[in-house]
Design an enzyme around this catalytic site. Structure first.
Site, short mmCIF file in Angstrom:
data_model
loop_
_atom_site.label_atom_id
_atom_site.label_comp_id
_atom_site.label_asym_id
_atom_site.label_seq_id
_atom_site.Cartn_x
_atom_site.Cartn_y
_atom_site.Cartn_z
CG ASP A 103 1.06 -11.50 -12.35
OD1 ASP A 103 1.27 -10.33 -11.77
OD2 ASP A 103 1.88 -12.58 -12.11
CE1 TYR A 126 -0.85 -6.09 -5.03
CE2 TYR A 126 -0.48 -8.25 -6.36
CZ TYR A 126 -0.48 -6.72 -6.30
OH TYR A 126 -0.06 -6.00 -7.43
CE LYS A 130 -4.01 -4.10 -8.11
NZ LYS A 130 -3.82 -2.70 -8.23
CD1 TRP A 151 6.04 -11.61 -12.39
CD2 TRP A 151 7.95 -12.33 -13.36
NE1 TRP A 151 6.04 -12.79 -12.43
CE2 TRP A 151 7.29 -13.20 -12.98
CE3 TRP A 151 9.26 -12.40 -13.90
CZ2 TRP A 151 7.62 -14.60 -12.94
CZ3 TRP A 151 9.77 -13.64 -13.95
CH2 TRP A 151 8.95 -14.81 -13.59
#
Length: 289
Positions: A103, A126, A130, A151
């Protein structure tokens, strides 16, 4: 099929290993850094060729979000360069690749669940690495599937659930951020979904997978303590600015899962139900230890 699992000792890789016995028709090659360095292109190509790999589930990643802000080179190598090596190797064999993303490719400024076609806008090293990995695997492998999740937690490894349990036993009060919302995702559910996808056939493109429901980190922490039975620690809600971190966290991380549910006929559990299952597993492990 001969299926390569990278990052097999992480949360998701460990959950995949638990479920592989249910798929005896496939040969799984579970690897981590000691078995296969995916940052070494020659090693990747040789492994894929020597073991006649038909598909890869790439669970390996640099996930220390705050540390990544000072360790950009290493984060980029593992999160962006290495997946491209895997993608290129699978393209040469005509195979498929499932690559796990996050996400964090979104900045969290939306107020509606993110769909796969929304324009990414990462706000951290990060997240940027990604996003670059998504673009890379899609460029180098025509049968690449990107699965974004959020999460993630498990009875394996280090994660928010285990941290909250440890702190709940050690302290009488803890503060947890209450103005960041998303969906806690049990790695065991994601692993089950990925193996179902492999069985049905990998579809190229980007997909979203989390558990159902919505929570703040505060809600999540509160549920962890309640379901485990910790009652001697007060969980206090915090604003983000009261808990500064090196990397920016998306304040809104809810991913729309309509596409993956319709394409693969998946029934996804609610996050509270899955958390209850995970805590049951953690307690069973504690009793064995």
């Amino acid at each position: 099929m001969n299926i390569l699992i990278t990052g097999c000792n992480g949360q998701l890789g460990s959950e995949l290993r638990l479920q592989e016995a249910s798929y005896p028709q496939h040969n799984f090659f579970n690897t981590d850094i000691g078995d296969l360095d995916i940052c070494d292109q020659e090693q990747v190509n040789r492994f894929v060729t020597d073991h006649n790999i038909d598909g890869v589930i790439n669970c390996a990643a640099y996930t220390a979000v705050d540390q990544a802000e000072q360790d950009k080179e290493r984060c980029t190598t593992l999160n962006t360069v290495a997946p491209a090596y895997l993608a290129n190797a699978m393209e040469q064999r005509g195979g498929w690749l499932i690559h796990i993303s996050t996400d964090y490719v979104f900045n969290g400024k939306s107020h509606l669940p993110y769909v796969e076609s929304d324009t990414p806008s990462p706000d951290s090293v990060y997240g940027s690495t990604k996003l670059a990995s998504e673009l890379g695997v899609s460029k180098f492998c025509r049968r690449a599937m990107v699965v974004r999740t959020a999460w993630l937690y498990s009875s394996f490894g280090h994660n928010f659930v285990k941290t909250m349990l440890r702190l709940g036993k050690e302290r009488r009060e803890i503060g947890v951020v209450a103005d960041q919302v998303g969906t806690p995702t049990y790695a065991r559910d994601l692993a089950s979904a990925l193996l179902s996808i492999v069985e049905q056939g990998v579809t190229p493109g980007v997909f979203h997978y989390t558990n159902e429901g919505v929570a703040s980190w505060y809600d999540f922490a509160h549920a962890i303590h309640r379901l485990y039975g910790i009652d001697g620690c007060t969980v206090r809600p915090l604003h983000t600015d009261e808990y500064p971190t090196a990397a920016h966290r998306p304040p809104y991380s809810i991913l729309d899962k309509t596409k993956i549910k319709q394409c693969y006929h998946l029934t996804i559990p609610h996050w509270v139900d899955s958390l209850q299952d995970c805590i049951k597993t953690i307690k069973q492990n504690e009793q064995r230890d």
